[in-house]
Each structure stands twice: as structure tokens, then as C-alpha cells.
Enzyme design. Structure first.
Site, mmCIF file in Angstrom:
data_model
loop_
_atom_site.group_PDB
_atom_site.id
_atom_site.type_symbol
_atom_site.label_atom_id
_atom_site.label_comp_id
_atom_site.label_asym_id
_atom_site.label_seq_id
_atom_site.Cartn_x
_atom_site.Cartn_y
_atom_site.Cartn_z
ATOM 1 N N ARG A 330 0.805 -1.228 0.000
ATOM 2 C CA ARG A 330 0.000 0.000 0.000
ATOM 3 C C ARG A 330 0.843 1.286 0.000
ATOM 4 N NH1 ARG A 330 -3.302 1.573 3.266
ATOM 5 N NH2 ARG A 330 -4.829 2.183 1.723
ATOM 6 N N TYR A 334 0.131 3.326 -3.345
ATOM 7 C CA TYR A 334 -0.782 4.480 -3.218
ATOM 8 C C TYR A 334 -0.172 5.626 -2.424
ATOM 9 C CZ TYR A 334 -3.882 0.411 -3.768
ATOM 10 O OH TYR A 334 -4.467 -0.768 -4.164
ATOM 11 N N CYS A 360 14.744 -4.655 -4.083
ATOM 12 C CA CYS A 360 15.606 -3.810 -4.913
ATOM 13 C C CYS A 360 14.805 -2.817 -5.740
ATOM 14 C CB CYS A 360 16.455 -4.707 -5.808
ATOM 15 S SG CYS A 360 17.360 -5.881 -4.825
HETATM 16 N N1 LLP Z 1 -17.226 -3.931 -3.463
HETATM 17 C C1 LLP Z 1 -16.558 -3.776 -4.625
HETATM 18 C C2 LLP Z 1 -17.250 -4.039 -5.890
HETATM 19 C C3 LLP Z 1 -15.214 -3.375 -4.607
HETATM 20 O O1 LLP Z 1 -14.568 -3.203 -5.749
HETATM 21 C C4 LLP Z 1 -14.564 -3.143 -3.369
HETATM 22 C C5 LLP Z 1 -13.159 -2.736 -3.305
HETATM 23 C C6 LLP Z 1 -15.306 -3.340 -2.175
HETATM 24 C C7 LLP Z 1 -16.632 -3.725 -2.280
HETATM 25 C C8 LLP Z 1 -14.715 -3.153 -0.824
HETATM 26 O O2 LLP Z 1 -14.256 -1.847 -0.609
HETATM 27 P P1 LLP Z 1 -13.685 -1.440 0.835
HETATM 28 O O3 LLP Z 1 -14.836 -1.520 1.810
HETATM 29 O O4 LLP Z 1 -12.605 -2.369 1.188
HETATM 30 O O5 LLP Z 1 -13.172 -0.067 0.638
HETATM 31 N N2 LLP Z 1 -6.221 -2.072 -2.493
HETATM 32 C C9 LLP Z 1 -6.792 -0.791 -2.177
HETATM 33 C C10 LLP Z 1 -8.299 -0.831 -2.082
HETATM 34 C C11 LLP Z 1 -8.973 -1.352 -3.335
HETATM 35 C C12 LLP Z 1 -10.462 -1.481 -3.229
HETATM 36 C C13 LLP Z 1 -11.039 -2.197 -4.403
HETATM 37 N N3 LLP Z 1 -12.446 -2.479 -4.333
HETATM 38 C C14 LLP Z 1 -6.146 -0.267 -0.896
HETATM 39 O O6 LLP Z 1 -5.308 -0.953 -0.332
HETATM 40 O O7 LLP Z 1 -6.437 0.844 -0.470
#
Ligand code: LLP
Length: 433
Positions: A330, A334, A360
Site C-alpha cells: 500500500r 498508493y 531492490c
Molecule cells: N465492493 C466492490 C465491488 C469493490 O470493488 C470493493 C473494493 C469493495 C466492495 C470493498 O471496498 P472497501 O470496503 O474495502 O473499501 N487495495 C486498495 C483498495 C482497493 C479497493 C477495491 N475495491 C487499498 O489498499 O487501499
């Protein structure tokens, strides 16, 4: 001292950082590092906050398991009555392996393969609860797959409501320019098309506007846009049973970040549903991060300290640790800020360090300019690492993935063994000629 993200489960007892009363330094000692440690209690408390706020209403919380899909995490949620939001056949297999109920699974994702559709239609007694469909082409494919199996696929259309969730561009998903969902203007036509296909059964509408959202207003805007469509689609004679508002609720990564609590978000959405005369509808949520992020930490040992030149040239101090971007991507991906705390406080003046891994790449950093009193051998905890930590881990630099421990009723349970190096290339073949 300001509150730790993860409190009250995460707290200091004297110099020791503890999760659910367990000293984290001792867990690092017992299981080695890098190590993810989760509090099952913290995860279940976060789920209960949604469930309590939804009590008395038709509802289903579908945990977006992409945030953390370790089997014991899924098992914990499944036992608490939770459903799952999945985005691949692989995730469906995990739900089943963990004892989850396919009748509580919604299948999201912008590109499902026919094989995944078959798998989702045939699992359990009656397949998954619903496919969240993102294009008219997908409707046609799903229809053909369902007919070939003699089934009717339950569908919800993921609508792109074109609202700004005000979050990082990589994790904002509900704007016109994003690849996700069916454009609002095309949604009624897509519903008519879905209703005309014999292999499909329209059951709902959904959206997901982004992740790490720290305000309620974008959710209300999105809900309004969905309800406008529900009214139009139902006026066209196509009933819609449930409204799925997606996930995305943010968490505090630092004490100056204060997203709304789940109960406030739920209450605001229920109020809007009632105000618009839709109170009888079943409401679905797909929370990921807000159920697991602050329930977990990543423990890492300090390998080497590399102080910069002391000549005023602005040289940086590097604190090199044994976790890296492959364990927790992360920050690199990001520029995410995640709090870093020593597991045992030292009685010494802090210096400013960039906490970096051994990979690396200059992008391999976990925290920049952190005030820490550290020595080689110390264990640091990267907080709020329960979400999008292990699920995004890779084997870059042929680094085995970390082990995972879950604290269950005060007991540490190893829920994933540290990956063995030999397993990393066990599926590879040398050329035999
Ligand atoms: N539903 C759908 C269709 C989604 O695409 C996502 C997340 C969620 C639910 C859940 O979202 P949450 O409640 O976790 O925000 N890797 C990134 C976050 C990517 C989120 C992708 N979709 C990070 O580490 O910030």
C-alpha cells in the site's frame, strides 16, 4: 499519547504494544517476522456494528473478501452470519473451503469468465445469491451460460452513479471515467435487456463508488441516483428486490483521520431509503477494509540502520526492516500512510527514519520520515495492516509470503504458515532438451 488506530484492541501496556492483551514483541519472537497478527474480536466487533445498525431491516452484509481472504478470517465472518462479496472463482473456492454459504455470496467484478459463471451457478444447492453484472455484453454471456446449464442466474446491475467519492484516484470507482459499472444513462435500457433474457432473473441494483471514503455525503448521492433508477425500472414493469450500496467506508490510518462509524453511515442510508419510500427494500453492503484493516498489524524486525551523512547535506536515515513492498504494497502503490510503532518503546530520543524493506526498488518503503527510537533487532508494528496487506502480497525478489496469526479468545492461532521457498518454484519446470 494520541489514540492508536485499532484501539481499543490495540493498546500500550507500559512499553509493550499489545493486541487483545498479547504483547506483539513476544508473538514476533514465537512466530518470526514478517508476521501478520489479527484480532478476531476486532473483526467481529466491526461486523457487529453494521449488523446492529441494520437490525430489524431486511439486510445482508457481504464482506468484500479481497481485503483479507485468509480462510480463518472468512470462517470467523461466516460463523457470524456474514455473506461475501467475491470477484473471482478463486475467491468463491475460498468461501466454500471456509464454510461460507453460497446463498449469501454476491459475485462482483468487471470481467467474469464463462467458467467462473458456471462455477458460481453450480456451487451449493442453488448457486450464488446474485451476480453483480457490469455490462450488457456480460448479461448476454451469463444468459447463455445459465441456459446451457438449465438455470436462471439472479442478477443485479452495477450502475456507475457518477459521483465523486473524494478518494485516491486508483481506488475511486464510481466516476464516469472509471471502467466500472453501467453508465447511469444506459441503465434502464440494460435492465430492459436483462428482463428480456430467459436465463436471467433481475433481483437487484448495486454500485460501489470507491474505497477509503471518509464522508457520508457521496453515499447518499449514490443512493439517490440508484433509487431514481429503481423507480424508472420498476415503472417499466421490472421489479427490483434489493439495493446494494457497495463497500468503501474508510478507517483511521492516523488519529487525525476520522471517517464516520459504520452505524452512522447505515443510519443515514436507512433514513434516506425511508424518506424516499423505499424502506421495505433489502439493503446490502459490501464492506472490506472497515471490517478488517484496524484489526491487524504487520510485525517486522529491524535489520540494519543506515544513518545519512551528518554533514547537513540532507542525507536520509534508513531503517531497513525484514518486511517489504511484497508483504505490504500500500505505501509503494498508493503512497499510503500507515502508522509505525515500536513493539517495545525504548527510553531514548527518537531520530527520523525512512522505514524501508530489502527489495531492490527505491519504491520499496513502508513509512517515510518517522520519528523512532530503534536499534537492530527491534520489532516494529505497521498498524491497520489487516486490509489489503496479505491479499496484495507477492513473491517479488523470491521472498516467501509472511505467516499469519489470529488471536482468538486470548489465544494465538497460527492461521497461515510462513511460505517455504521451495514452494515458490515447485510448479516451475526446467527445460528438458
Ligand atoms: N465492493 C466492490 C465491488 C469493490 O470493488 C470493493 C473494493 C469493495 C466492495 C470493498 O471496498 P472497501 O470496503 O474495502 O473499501 N487495495 C486498495 C483498495 C482497493 C479497493 C477495491 N475495491 C487499498 O489498499 O487501499
Amino acid at each position: 499519547m494520541s489514540a492508536l488506530p485499532g484501539a481499543p484492541h490495540l493498546a500500550r501496556a507500559g512499553a509493550d504494544l499489545q493486541l487483545d492483551g498479547q504483547p506483539l514483541a513476544a508473538l514476533a519472537q514465537a512466530y518470526g517476522t514478517p508476521l501478520f497478527v489479527y484480532s478476531q474480536r476486532a473483526m467481529l466487533d466491526a461486523l457487529a456494528a453494521y449488523q446492529r445498525a441494520l437490525q430489524g431491516r431486511q439486510h445482508l452484509v457481504c464482506y468484500a473478501m479481497k481485503a483479507n481472504s485468509s480462510l480463518a478470517v472468512l470462517q470467523s465472518f461466516a460463523r457470524a452470519g456474514c455473506g461475501f462479496d467475491i470477484v473471482s472463482g478463486g475467491e468463491l473456492a475460498r468461501v466454500l473451503a471456509a464454510g461460507g454459504d453460497p446463498a449469501k455470496v454476491v459475485f462482483s467484478g468487471v470481467g467474469k469468465t464463462p467458467a467462473e459463471m458456471r462455477q458460481a451457478l453450480l456451487c451449493g444447492p442453488a448457486g450464488v445469491r446474485c451476480f453483480n453484472v457490469e455490462s450488457t455484453a456480460e448479461l448476454d454471456t451469463l444468459n447463455a451460460v445459465a441456459l446451457s446449464l438449465g438455470r436462471r442466474a439472479p442478477v443485479s446491475l452495477r450502475v456507475n452513479p457518477d459521483v465523486d467519492a473524494g478518494t485516491h484516484p486508483y481506488i475511486s470507482t464510481g466516476l464516469k471515467g472509471n471502467k466500472f459499472g453501467i453508465a447511469h444513462a444506459q441503465a434502464v435500457g440494460a435492465y430492459r435487456h436483462a428482463a428480456s433474457l430467459p436465463g436471467l432473473q433481475v433481483v437487484g441494483i448495486d454500485c460501489h463508488i470507491g474505497s477509503q471514503i471518509t464522508q457520508i455525503a457521496p453515499y447518499l448521492d449514490a443512493l439517490d441516483r440508484l433509487l431514481d433508477l429503481v423507480e424508472q425500472v420498476e415503472a417499466a414493469g421490472i421489479p427490483i428486490h434489493h439495493v446494494d450500496v457497495g463497500g468503501g467506508l474508510g478507517v483511521s490510518y492516523s488519529s487525525d483521520e476520522a471517517p464516520p462509524q459504520a452505524d452512522r453511515l447505515v443510519a443515514a442510508l436507512l433514513q434516506r431509503l425511508d424518506a424516499r419510500g423505499h424502506g421495505q427494500r433489502e439493503l446490502l453492503f459490501e464492506p472490506g477494509r472497515s471490517l478488517v484493516a484496524n484489526a491487524g498489524v504487520l510485525l517486522t524486525e529491524v535489520l540494519v540502520l543506515k544513518p545519512g551523512a551528518d554533514d547537513g547535506s540532507g542525507g536520509k536515515n534508513f531503517c531497513i526492516v525484514d518486511a517489504a513492498m511484497n508483504d505490504l504494497v500500500r505505501p509503494a502503490m498508493y503512497e499510503a500512510w500507515m502508522q509505525i510503532e515500536p513493539c517495545r518503546l525504548r527510553d531514548a530520543a527518537p531520530s527520523t527514519w525512512d522505514v524501508v524493506g530489502p527489495v531492490c526498488e527505491s519504491g520499496d518503503w513502508l513509512g517515510r520520515d518517522r520519528a523512532l527510537a530503534v536499534q537492530p533487532g527491534d520489532v516494529l508494528a505497521i498498524l491497520s495492516a489487516g486490509a489489503y496487506g496479505m491479499t496484495m502480497a507477492s513473491n517479488y525478489n523470491t521472498r516467501p509470503r509472511a505467516a499469519e496469526v489470529m488471536l482468538v479468545d486470548g489465544q494465538a492461532c497460527l492461521i497461515r504458515e510462513r511460505e517455504a521457498v521451495a514452494s515458490l518454484f515447485a510448479a516451475e519446470r526446467l527445460i528438458e532438451r
